[in-house]
Design a protein around this motif. Structure first.
Motif, PDB file in Angstrom:
ATOM      1  N   SER A 142       1.072  -1.299   0.239  1.00 54.19           N
ATOM      2  CA  SER A 142       0.207   0.355   0.089  1.00 54.19           C
ATOM      3  C   SER A 142       1.000   1.485  -0.390  1.00 54.19           C
ATOM      4  O   SER A 142       2.078   1.089   0.366  1.00 54.19           O
ATOM      5  N   ALA A 143       0.545   2.265  -0.608  1.00 55.78           N
ATOM      6  CA  ALA A 143       1.218   3.717  -0.814  1.00 55.78           C
ATOM      7  C   ALA A 143       1.144   3.920   0.835  1.00 55.78           C
ATOM      8  O   ALA A 143       2.199   4.451   1.132  1.00 55.78           O
ATOM      9  N   ARG A 144       0.686   3.923   1.570  1.00 54.53           N
ATOM     10  CA  ARG A 144       0.649   4.293   2.819  1.00 54.53           C
ATOM     11  C   ARG A 144      -0.188   3.626   3.827  1.00 54.53           C
ATOM     12  O   ARG A 144      -1.704   3.042   3.648  1.00 54.53           O
ATOM     13  N   SER A 145       0.369   3.220   4.719  1.00 54.03           N
ATOM     14  CA  SER A 145      -0.618   2.215   6.408  1.00 54.03           C
ATOM     15  C   SER A 145      -0.913   3.080   6.573  1.00 54.03           C
ATOM     16  O   SER A 145      -0.411   4.331   7.029  1.00 54.03           O
ATOM     17  N   VAL A 146      -2.421   2.409   6.332  1.00 55.41           N
ATOM     18  CA  VAL A 146      -2.858   3.053   7.984  1.00 55.41           C
ATOM     19  C   VAL A 146      -3.496   2.133   8.878  1.00 55.41           C
ATOM     20  O   VAL A 146      -3.703   0.907   8.167  1.00 55.41           O
ATOM     21  N   PRO A 147      -4.693   2.724   9.973  1.00 56.43           N
ATOM     22  CA  PRO A 147      -4.686   1.756  11.216  1.00 56.43           C
ATOM     23  C   PRO A 147      -5.485   1.387  10.889  1.00 56.43           C
ATOM     24  O   PRO A 147      -6.806   1.549  10.282  1.00 56.43           O
ATOM     25  N   ARG A 148      -5.676  -0.312  10.577  1.00 57.30           N
ATOM     26  CA  ARG A 148      -6.478  -0.967  10.355  1.00 57.30           C
ATOM     27  C   ARG A 148      -6.075  -2.354  11.372  1.00 57.30           C
ATOM     28  O   ARG A 148      -5.172  -2.726  12.087  1.00 57.30           O
ATOM     29  N   HIS A 149      -7.465  -3.433  11.720  1.00 58.54           N
ATOM     30  CA  HIS A 149      -6.889  -4.721  12.291  1.00 58.54           C
ATOM     31  C   HIS A 149      -7.899  -5.174  11.537  1.00 58.54           C
ATOM     32  O   HIS A 149      -9.868  -4.985  11.876  1.00 58.54           O
ATOM     33  N   GLN A 150      -7.853  -6.362  11.241  1.00 59.27           N
ATOM     34  CA  GLN A 150      -8.934  -8.221  11.611  1.00 59.27           C
ATOM     35  C   GLN A 150      -8.599  -9.219  12.581  1.00 59.27           C
ATOM     36  O   GLN A 150      -7.328  -9.674  11.887  1.00 59.27           O
ATOM     37  N   SER A 151      -8.933  -9.888  13.069  1.00 56.93           N
ATOM     38  CA  SER A 151      -9.035 -10.606  13.680  1.00 56.93           C
ATOM     39  C   SER A 151     -10.196 -11.990  13.858  1.00 56.93           C
ATOM     40  O   SER A 151     -11.669 -11.112  14.431  1.00 56.93           O
ATOM     41  N   ILE A 152      -9.861 -13.058  13.810  1.00 52.97           N
ATOM     42  CA  ILE A 152     -11.387 -14.355  13.964  1.00 52.97           C
ATOM     43  C   ILE A 152     -10.583 -15.346  14.977  1.00 52.97           C
ATOM     44  O   ILE A 152      -9.382 -15.836  14.594  1.00 52.97           O
ATOM     45  N   SER A 153     -11.185 -15.424  15.972  1.00 47.90           N
ATOM     46  CA  SER A 153      -9.896 -16.233  17.266  1.00 47.90           C
ATOM     47  C   SER A 153     -11.642 -17.052  17.648  1.00 47.90           C
ATOM     48  O   SER A 153     -12.900 -17.039  18.408  1.00 47.90           O
ATOM     49  N   GLY A 154     -11.314 -18.508  17.750  1.00 52.56           N
ATOM     50  CA  GLY A 154     -12.099 -19.772  17.984  1.00 52.56           C
ATOM     51  C   GLY A 154     -11.254 -20.665  19.607  1.00 52.56           C
ATOM     52  O   GLY A 154      -9.942 -19.921  19.744  1.00 52.56           O
ATOM     53  N   MET A 155     -12.044 -20.188  20.167  1.00 46.70           N
ATOM     54  CA  MET A 155     -11.430 -20.156  22.068  1.00 46.70           C
ATOM     55  C   MET A 155     -12.765 -20.825  22.391  1.00 46.70           C
ATOM     56  O   MET A 155     -13.552 -21.118  23.080  1.00 46.70           O
ATOM     57  N   TYR A 156     -11.572 -21.854  23.476  1.00 44.96           N
ATOM     58  CA  TYR A 156     -12.169 -22.538  24.233  1.00 44.96           C
ATOM     59  C   TYR A 156     -12.207 -21.713  25.900  1.00 44.96           C
ATOM     60  O   TYR A 156     -11.957 -22.022  26.422  1.00 44.96           O
ATOM     61  N   LEU A 157     -12.791 -21.268  26.249  1.00 46.92           N
ATOM     62  CA  LEU A 157     -13.070 -20.823  27.155  1.00 46.92           C
ATOM     63  C   LEU A 157     -14.390 -21.260  28.358  1.00 46.92           C
ATOM     64  O   LEU A 157     -15.184 -21.704  27.920  1.00 46.92           O
ATOM     65  N   THR A 158     -14.315 -20.950  29.817  1.00 49.00           N
ATOM     66  CA  THR A 158     -15.214 -21.162  31.165  1.00 49.00           C
ATOM     67  C   THR A 158     -16.474 -20.204  30.760  1.00 49.00           C
ATOM     68  O   THR A 158     -16.345 -19.163  30.311  1.00 49.00           O
ATOM     69  N   GLU A 159     -17.468 -20.852  30.874  1.00 53.86           N
ATOM     70  CA  GLU A 159     -18.097 -19.486  31.469  1.00 53.86           C
ATOM     71  C   GLU A 159     -18.207 -18.040  32.290  1.00 53.86           C
ATOM     72  O   GLU A 159     -18.652 -16.794  31.600  1.00 53.86           O
ATOM     73  N   PRO A 160     -17.953 -18.649  33.302  1.00 59.63           N
ATOM     74  CA  PRO A 160     -16.924 -17.351  33.680  1.00 59.63           C
ATOM     75  C   PRO A 160     -15.976 -16.543  32.436  1.00 59.63           C
ATOM     76  O   PRO A 160     -15.880 -14.812  32.821  1.00 59.63           O
TER      77      PRO A 160
END
Length: 200
Positions: A142-160
């Motif tokens: 890209s000509a200029r880096s711009v602020p951005r973010h993308q993520s998808i994560s699958g996690m195994y967590l307790t209800e708390p």
């Protein structure tokens, strides 16, 4: 205001209705004043004002005579509208999510072509599972880096833990909502935050 009129409910469910109602919820304003607040064209704002007035969501508060066309100032008929489930389309949530996801996808492609379009796919492993990631490719920059973010994560967590994550995400959302300048002359930023348990 509890909405009981199906036509009014249909109008409120149009994707940009709330956007164009907003400036009139605070004070009586003319079309030109609302267009300036929203950063929209005069013609497009005029179209929406006429539509929302015809649907009884805006009312005329005052008319100021002047040479030529008089200036009308409009106000929303309520400061809040509650549409009951019985007047909502069955697939409303799914349609809204599809539209939001498509907008986010196109925004990410525009903001990070070296990652979304020209990126490589990296498949790697840790002690618990395999992971599928996109990483920047060598060909497109890209000509200029711009602020951005993308993520998808699958996690195994307790209800708390899930409740703690929910609380943290809501606090993050509220923090940045409070920082929103509400100034259309500034760059826009689309943020999507979601979490949900997956089916077993």
């Amino acid at each position: 205001m509890n909405v009981t009129d199906p036509a009014m409910a249909t109008s409120l469910m149009r994707p940009q209705a709330a956007h164009y109602l907003f400036p009139f919820s605070e004070a009586a304003r003319s079309v030109a004043e609302a267009a300036a607040i929203l950063g929209e064209s005069l013609s497009r704002t005029h179209y929406w004002v006429q539509t929302l007035h015809a649907d009884h969501l805006l009312q005329i508060e005052s008319v100021t005579a002047r040479k030529g066309r008089a200036i009308k100032r409009y106000r929303t008929v309520a400061t809040e509208f509650v549409v009951p489930a019985s007047l909502l389309p069955d697939d409303l949530f799914a349609r809204q999510m599809r539209a939001a996801n498509e907008q986010m996808t196109q925004s990410l492609i525009a903001a990070a072509p070296e990652w979304v379009v020209g990126g490589c796919v990296r498949i790697h492993f840790d002690e618990r599972s395999g992971h599928f990631d996109r990483v920047p490719g060598p060909r497109i920059r890209s000509a200029r880096s711009v602020p951005r973010h993308q993520s998808i994560s699958g996690m195994y967590l307790t209800e708390p833990d899930m409740r703690e994550l929910q609380h943290d995400l809501e606090a993050l959302r509220d923090k940045w909502r409070d920082r929103d300048r509400k100034d259309p002359s500034l760059p826009g930023c689309l943020v999507s935050i979601s979490m949900a348990p997956t089916s077993s």
